[in-house]
Motif scaffolding. Structure first.
Motif, mmCIF file in Angstrom:
data_model
loop_
_atom_site.group_PDB
_atom_site.id
_atom_site.type_symbol
_atom_site.label_atom_id
_atom_site.label_comp_id
_atom_site.label_asym_id
_atom_site.label_seq_id
_atom_site.Cartn_x
_atom_site.Cartn_y
_atom_site.Cartn_z
ATOM 1 N N UNK A 98 4.277 10.180 8.443
ATOM 2 C CA UNK A 98 5.368 9.201 8.392
ATOM 3 C C UNK A 98 6.062 9.230 7.031
ATOM 4 N N UNK A 99 5.261 9.343 5.961
ATOM 5 C CA UNK A 99 5.840 9.373 4.610
ATOM 6 C C UNK A 99 6.658 10.650 4.404
ATOM 7 N N UNK A 100 6.169 11.759 4.951
ATOM 8 C CA UNK A 100 6.912 13.020 4.820
ATOM 9 C C UNK A 100 8.274 12.930 5.511
ATOM 10 N N UNK A 205 11.210 20.898 2.716
ATOM 11 C CA UNK A 205 12.311 21.830 2.940
ATOM 12 C C UNK A 205 12.471 22.092 4.445
ATOM 13 N N UNK A 206 11.342 22.285 5.134
ATOM 14 C CA UNK A 206 11.388 22.509 6.581
ATOM 15 C C UNK A 206 11.973 21.298 7.277
ATOM 16 N N UNK A 207 11.482 20.117 6.887
ATOM 17 C CA UNK A 207 11.979 18.902 7.535
ATOM 18 C C UNK A 207 13.485 18.734 7.329
ATOM 19 N N UNK B 170 -12.729 5.397 -11.643
ATOM 20 C CA UNK B 170 -11.686 4.466 -11.210
ATOM 21 C C UNK B 170 -10.561 5.301 -10.622
ATOM 22 N N UNK B 171 -9.908 4.754 -9.617
ATOM 23 C CA UNK B 171 -8.841 5.493 -8.926
ATOM 24 C C UNK B 171 -7.639 4.586 -8.756
ATOM 25 N N UNK B 172 -6.467 5.022 -9.202
ATOM 26 C CA UNK B 172 -5.264 4.224 -8.954
ATOM 27 C C UNK B 172 -4.926 4.207 -7.468
ATOM 28 N N UNK B 173 -4.321 3.111 -7.029
ATOM 29 C CA UNK B 173 -3.866 3.017 -5.637
ATOM 30 C C UNK B 173 -2.385 3.374 -5.625
ATOM 31 N N UNK B 174 -2.052 4.416 -4.873
ATOM 32 C CA UNK B 174 -0.680 4.887 -4.819
ATOM 33 C C UNK B 174 -0.127 4.682 -3.420
ATOM 34 N N UNK B 175 1.196 4.656 -3.310
ATOM 35 C CA UNK B 175 1.789 4.520 -1.973
ATOM 36 C C UNK B 175 1.839 5.901 -1.327
ATOM 37 N N UNK B 176 1.766 5.909 -0.001
ATOM 38 C CA UNK B 176 1.915 7.176 0.723
ATOM 39 C C UNK B 176 3.278 7.787 0.400
ATOM 40 N N UNK B 177 4.279 6.920 0.268
ATOM 41 C CA UNK B 177 5.640 7.416 0.013
ATOM 42 C C UNK B 177 5.710 8.140 -1.322
ATOM 43 N N UNK B 178 5.123 7.516 -2.346
ATOM 44 C CA UNK B 178 5.173 8.129 -3.675
ATOM 45 C C UNK B 178 4.435 9.462 -3.658
ATOM 46 N N UNK B 179 3.290 9.489 -2.997
ATOM 47 C CA UNK B 179 2.520 10.730 -2.932
ATOM 48 C C UNK B 179 3.300 11.806 -2.185
ATOM 49 N N UNK B 180 4.023 11.400 -1.138
ATOM 50 C CA UNK B 180 4.805 12.378 -0.372
ATOM 51 C C UNK B 180 5.980 12.905 -1.187
#
Lengths: 223, 188
Positions: A98-100, A205-207, B170-180
């Protein structure tokens, strides 16, 4: 190397657009010439995974994230429909898909974006109520559509899409995992049929390429 | 016994490209009479400076860049890169996090059109090798969280290796969006 260059070119184009947008507002560059918005080059080929035979869009009425009935074929007719079957307690693959998609959709032209609908059908209707779907999809893009329904209907949708119907896998302590789709399915806006799918890990890029291509050209069913 | 080191994030080549282009873009705006004094002379992008990669060490094992994901549900995933510079293999056998009532090591299995998570007993870490816990592969699944994890917070977990023993991270909590945004899966 080729991929890196292609990414770099896309990135350049994207930044040129951002830069141009940031510089506009009636402004001109130092030579007095109006700043030109540079778009990405038109895509020349589809990069997704071709499937054969193509998939028909399931004929089903489910319940959307606002609790309203949603006739999949009727409501998405004429839109590039990116369909995924997953569940919101899935911590890894489903949210990353979903994020991608959300990230890619921010990079396509507005006239392409408005012809795309993203539909997430839950494979875990027991936990995924409309409210839960709405809150979770809001993480990615509030325009994403979340659908739930009774298990029999969802099983039927999964089988129509060539997937195993969802089965619970006991993780202990009352926790469970549910199987879900291995890829996102893209139904074209022209004929509402899917010729390509997008497994986990396809590049942005594909998306961006394929979303733009499918909206603008669709797929020649003979091709 | 254990040490915690904090490094500036190492920019991936693509990020460097973006940063360089970003600087060009700003320079392009500079000539139109805008107030650019805030940007003048700056070569750092704010995102690069704000994010950092945490590294933890346990004997010959390095735990690099652990991070969890924000989720409104009481579940999440924990990812990290593990390196072993030692001459003996090791195995990650357990992860516990006080906030999570239950944790499991999971891998993603794909069969045709269907995908699912499978619990695994341990994650193998080869001698003089490394393993990535990353989306679509192997992850630590956090369940029964006391409260949903929110972007920007940090969680504490203890990793237990068969040979090397335990280390708190310790691990930061990131958003899926930011990671993507940051990853384009180019290593797949």
């Amino acid at each position: 190397m080729r991929r890196i260059w292609r990414f770099a070119l896309l990135a350049t184009a994207a930044i040129a657009v951002v830069a141009a947008a940031a510089c506009t507002g009636g402004k001109q560059d130092e030579n007095g010439a109006p700043i030109e918005v540079v778009g990405t080059a038109p895509p020349s080929e589809l990069m997704g995974v071709r499937i054969s035979p193509p998939l028909e869009k399931p004929d089903v009425v489910l319940t959307d994230q606002d609790g309203r009935p949603f006739d999949l074929r009727k409501e998405t007719d004429g839109y590039l429909t990116l369909l995924y079957v997953g569940y919101t307690n899935c911590p890894d693959v489903c949210p990353t898909h979903m994020a991608d998609i959300a990230t890619a959709l921010k990079q396509v032209p507005a006239e392409v974006r408005e012809r795309v609908k993203v539909v997430f059908i839950t494979s875990d209707p027991e936990r995924d109520t409309p409210e839960v779907l709405k809150r979770w999809l809001g993480l990615f893009d509030p325009t994403f559509i979340g659908l739930t329904g009774d298990k029999e209907t969802i099983d039927r949708v999964q089988m129509a899409l060539g997937m195993q119907p969802a089965g619970k896998q006991d993780l202990g302590n009352g926790q469970y995992a549910v199987n879900h789709a291995a890829y996102v399915i893209a139904f074209t806006p022209q004929d509402n049929v899917a010729y390509t799918v997008y497994p986990f890990g396809v590049t942005r890029e594909t998306w961006v390429n394929d979303i733009t291509y499918l909206v603008e050209k669709g797929v020649d069913s003979a091709g | 016994m254990t040490s915690r080191l904090v490094f500036q994030r190492l920019l991936a080549p693509s990020m460097l490209t973006l940063a360089a282009l970003g600087a060009l873009a700003l320079a392009g705006c500079g000539g139109d009479g805008d107030d650019t004094s805030d940007h003048a002379g700056s070569h750092e992008t704010p995102t690069a400076a704000a994010s950092e990669t945490q590294i933890f060490e346990l004997g010959s094992i390095r735990i690099v860049g652990p991070s969890a994901r924000a989720n409104p549900n009481p579940t999440s995933a924990l990812y990290m890169h593990l390196e072993n510079s030692g001459s003996e293999p090791d195995r990650l056998v357990q992860v516990t996090c006080p906030l999570a009532g239950m944790t499991q090591l999971h891998e993603t299995v794909v069969e045709g059109a269907t995908s699912r998570m499978e619990p695994v007993e341990a994650i193998e870490l080869p001698a003089r090798g490394h393993v990535d816990l990353k989306p679509g592969g192997t992850h630590v699944m956090l369940m029964e969280l006391e409260r949903p994890l929110e972007e920007g917070e940090e969680i504490t977990c203890t990793l237990t290796f068969e040979r090397a023993g335990s280390v708190e991270i310790t691990a930061p909590v990131r958003s899926y969006a930011e990671a993507a945004e940051e990853s384009d899966h180019s290593e797949h």
